[in-house]
Motif scaffolding. Sequence first.
Motif, PDB file in Angstrom:
ATOM      1  N   ILE A 102       0.869  -1.167   0.000  1.00  0.00           N
ATOM      2  CA  ILE A 102       0.000   0.000   0.000  1.00  0.00           C
ATOM      3  C   ILE A 102       0.918   1.234   0.000  1.00  0.00           C
ATOM      4  CG2 ILE A 102      -1.963  -1.168   1.045  1.00  0.00           C
ATOM      5  CD1 ILE A 102      -1.179  -0.117   3.736  1.00  0.00           C
ATOM      6  N   HIS A 103       0.377   2.388  -0.336  1.00  0.00           N
ATOM      7  CA  HIS A 103       1.251   3.538  -0.618  1.00  0.00           C
ATOM      8  C   HIS A 103       0.923   4.705   0.306  1.00  0.00           C
ATOM      9  CE1 HIS A 103       2.834   1.644  -4.280  1.00  0.00           C
ATOM     10  NE2 HIS A 103       1.667   1.022  -4.227  1.00  0.00           N
ATOM     11  N   SER A 104       1.922   5.099   1.077  1.00  0.00           N
ATOM     12  CA  SER A 104       1.725   6.204   2.019  1.00  0.00           C
ATOM     13  C   SER A 104       1.925   7.541   1.318  1.00  0.00           C
ATOM     14  CB  SER A 104       2.757   6.063   3.139  1.00  0.00           C
ATOM     15  OG  SER A 104       2.820   7.238   3.900  1.00  0.00           O
ATOM     16  N   VAL A 105       0.924   8.413   1.446  1.00  0.00           N
ATOM     17  CA  VAL A 105       1.027   9.724   0.795  1.00  0.00           C
ATOM     18  C   VAL A 105       0.373  10.774   1.700  1.00  0.00           C
ATOM     19  CG1 VAL A 105      -1.108   9.390  -0.562  1.00  0.00           C
ATOM     20  CG2 VAL A 105       0.620  10.919  -1.428  1.00  0.00           C
ATOM     21  N   SER A 106       0.921  11.963   1.684  1.00  0.00           N
ATOM     22  CA  SER A 106       0.323  13.036   2.492  1.00  0.00           C
ATOM     23  C   SER A 106      -0.997  13.470   1.836  1.00  0.00           C
ATOM     24  CB  SER A 106       1.305  14.210   2.568  1.00  0.00           C
ATOM     25  OG  SER A 106       0.619  15.430   2.519  1.00  0.00           O
ATOM     26  N   ARG A 107      -2.058  13.533   2.635  1.00  0.00           N
ATOM     27  CA  ARG A 107      -3.358  13.907   2.066  1.00  0.00           C
ATOM     28  C   ARG A 107      -3.295  15.299   1.443  1.00  0.00           C
ATOM     29  NH1 ARG A 107      -9.059  13.614   5.256  1.00  0.00           N
ATOM     30  NH2 ARG A 107      -8.189  15.274   6.509  1.00  0.00           N
ATOM     31  N   ALA A 108      -2.565  16.219   2.124  1.00  0.00           N
ATOM     32  CA  ALA A 108      -2.492  17.592   1.617  1.00  0.00           C
ATOM     33  C   ALA A 108      -1.753  17.644   0.279  1.00  0.00           C
ATOM     34  CB  ALA A 108      -1.800  18.474   2.648  1.00  0.00           C
ATOM     35  N   GLU A 109      -0.635  16.892   0.183  1.00  0.00           N
ATOM     36  CA  GLU A 109       0.135  16.875  -1.076  1.00  0.00           C
ATOM     37  C   GLU A 109      -0.708  16.295  -2.203  1.00  0.00           C
ATOM     38  OE1 GLU A 109       3.148  17.618  -2.328  1.00  0.00           O
ATOM     39  OE2 GLU A 109       3.613  18.782  -0.542  1.00  0.00           O
ATOM     40  N   LEU A 110      -1.393  15.192  -1.884  1.00  0.00           N
ATOM     41  CA  LEU A 110      -2.230  14.532  -2.890  1.00  0.00           C
ATOM     42  C   LEU A 110      -3.330  15.480  -3.366  1.00  0.00           C
ATOM     43  CD1 LEU A 110      -3.196  11.954  -4.359  1.00  0.00           C
ATOM     44  CD2 LEU A 110      -4.388  11.286  -2.273  1.00  0.00           C
ATOM     45  N   ASN A 111      -3.916  16.192  -2.419  1.00  0.00           N
ATOM     46  CA  ASN A 111      -4.996  17.131  -2.754  1.00  0.00           C
ATOM     47  C   ASN A 111      -4.484  18.247  -3.662  1.00  0.00           C
ATOM     48  OD1 ASN A 111      -7.690  18.540  -0.699  1.00  0.00           O
ATOM     49  ND2 ASN A 111      -7.514  18.234  -2.869  1.00  0.00           N
ATOM     50  N   ARG A 112      -3.303  18.765  -3.320  1.00  0.00           N
ATOM     51  CA  ARG A 112      -2.712  19.844  -4.143  1.00  0.00           C
ATOM     52  C   ARG A 112      -2.479  19.351  -5.572  1.00  0.00           C
ATOM     53  NH1 ARG A 112      -0.368  22.082   0.743  1.00  0.00           N
ATOM     54  NH2 ARG A 112       1.266  20.551   0.880  1.00  0.00           N
ATOM     55  N   LEU A 113      -1.987  18.106  -5.678  1.00  0.00           N
ATOM     56  CA  LEU A 113      -1.704  17.565  -7.016  1.00  0.00           C
ATOM     57  C   LEU A 113      -2.998  17.431  -7.830  1.00  0.00           C
ATOM     58  CD1 LEU A 113       0.693  14.645  -7.753  1.00  0.00           C
ATOM     59  CD2 LEU A 113      -1.515  14.701  -8.835  1.00  0.00           C
ATOM     60  N   LEU A 114      -4.053  16.939  -7.187  1.00  0.00           N
ATOM     61  CA  LEU A 114      -5.315  16.743  -7.913  1.00  0.00           C
ATOM     62  C   LEU A 114      -5.920  18.085  -8.316  1.00  0.00           C
ATOM     63  CD1 LEU A 114      -6.892  13.816  -5.855  1.00  0.00           C
ATOM     64  CD2 LEU A 114      -5.773  13.686  -8.082  1.00  0.00           C
ATOM     65  N   ILE A 115      -5.826  19.058  -7.415  1.00  0.00           N
ATOM     66  CA  ILE A 115      -6.357  20.394  -7.740  1.00  0.00           C
ATOM     67  C   ILE A 115      -5.587  20.974  -8.934  1.00  0.00           C
ATOM     68  CG2 ILE A 115      -6.456  22.789  -6.904  1.00  0.00           C
ATOM     69  CD1 ILE A 115      -7.308  21.628  -4.165  1.00  0.00           C
ATOM     70  N   ALA A 116      -4.258  20.807  -8.923  1.00  0.00           N
ATOM     71  CA  ALA A 116      -3.452  21.340 -10.035  1.00  0.00           C
ATOM     72  C   ALA A 116      -3.850  20.654 -11.336  1.00  0.00           C
ATOM     73  CB  ALA A 116      -1.967  21.148  -9.744  1.00  0.00           C
ATOM     74  N   ALA A 117      -4.093  19.339 -11.280  1.00  0.00           N
ATOM     75  CA  ALA A 117      -4.464  18.606 -12.505  1.00  0.00           C
ATOM     76  C   ALA A 117      -5.832  19.076 -13.011  1.00  0.00           C
ATOM     77  CB  ALA A 117      -4.457  17.106 -12.244  1.00  0.00           C
TER      78      ALA A 117
END
Length: 443
Positions: A102-117
């Motif tokens: 499973i893959h550990s990722v910061s929720r905030a970083e992931l959110n920023r990436l999706l918003i940018a996309a």
Amino acid sequence: MSERHIVVLGAGLAGSLMAILLGRAGYEVELCERRADPREDRAPEGRSINLALSTRGLYALERAGVLEPVLALATPMRGRMIHDEQGALTFQPYGPLPEHAIHSVSRAELNRLLIAAADQLENVRIRFEHKCVEVDLERPAVTLEHGPSGEPLVAEADAVIGADGAFSALRSVMQRQERFSFEQAYLDHGYKELTIPPGPGGQHRMEPNALHIWPRGGFMMIALPNLDGSFTCTLFWPFEGPHGFAAVSDERKLRQLFESTFPDALALMPTLIEDYFQNRTGSLVTIRCRPWRCEGKALLLGDSAHAVVPFYGQGANAAFEDCALLADAIERHDGRLEQAFAEFETQRKRHVDALSELALANYVEMRDHTASRWFVFRKKLEQLAHFLLPSWYVPLYTMVTFTRIPYGEARRRAARQARVVRWALGSLGVGLAALILGALVWR
Ligand SMILES: Cc1cc2nc3c(=O)[nH]c(=O)nc-3n(C[C@H](O)[C@H](O)[C@H](O)COP(=O)(O)OP(=O)(O)OC[C@H]3O[C@@H](n4cnc5c(N)ncnc54)[C@H](O)[C@@H]3O)c2cc1C
């Protein structure tokens, strides 16, 4: 495509992914978020929770064309690392294959990436600091309040999708409708984020490719790795009682409790006191409701439709899976949203209901059983059975985490497997007893 303009409420995980999927399918999307643009505000980063992403979430991210950059932010975790009270470690792999991670990722970083996309798509417009305060389900239209100015703004659309989280504004409007069922249940336990900073040269101070668990029966702590060498720890404690947030009210008590229950972690947590007293204590809620839709005009998805407690690591994965399933349904129905929403709800509801029960049950398993020899033995036996009979026996955790078998079906299949195993073990026991008895009589 008959209905073209969609308002998505909430630019969290589900809302931003849904905006990308709809935008790529050619819809005009207005994504409305009450917070400021998180790409400009990097302050809360250290306090963000980490998520474990698994197959369902990864599939949806791939469908939206953003899997690669997300994986670049993530650290794979190949199993659980159990810490006992003396600090001794036991590693329990999630499975025999490399993809069993499973893959550990910061929720905030992931959110920023999706918003940018989402922001890169011409037909997606994002309005930050626009809080939804009312929804007219008939038109449909949403009333937004602009944070800094307080100015209201009405946005009309062909449909409104509520991805605005566990305390959804859209859902609260739908609740006023007749025959809307709603259940909300809080756990007696809450959570708090703590940190293990990186070691010298940005090295991880514990094994990075594992989800660390300090199971203590009745409460626990977990830690997930970050790319910068730190770990985000989450303390799951009861609100009340001797090991509860209310009782641990000063530095001395906190230190004493960590010395006796998490001594190896304490040695790695120089900011424990600040983290504990500065970070808020979060609560854990399960939400179920029905219906999720109002004709083809409004639909709930993600936490707004079905918030679950985090112990199966599936809340965001399920929210992402919602987005992919909804996008598939819209495509199948050629843009007829009423049919697509109806199919999505009918097919999805019972599976996320099953997930909410699995998530509650997994808390007891994580905090009370992962340290026991019987648990370790059972996991090994399950993996052996899976290895010998891969198409017949698949452990429940494997089905939930590493496949896209709908949650309810995974649970049913696991119950059937368990029945057969019990029957086989019972028959083996009877056979052995008969053999022993036969041998005694014959002698
Ligand atoms: C401690 C903890 C650990 C977790 N660990 C995991 C894990 O390991 N794996 C996993 O899959 N899941 C995990 N989860 C669950 C996961 O965080 C949620 O399921 C996921 O964030 C749900 O996404 P969402 O987009 O539906 O809601 P949210 O992420 O809550 O997003 C909702 C968005 O809507 C916005 N909003 C709210 N109200 C309004 C309004 N009125 N107007 C406009 N915007 C609004 C909010 O600001 C927010 O941006 C965890 C949760 C917790 C609490």
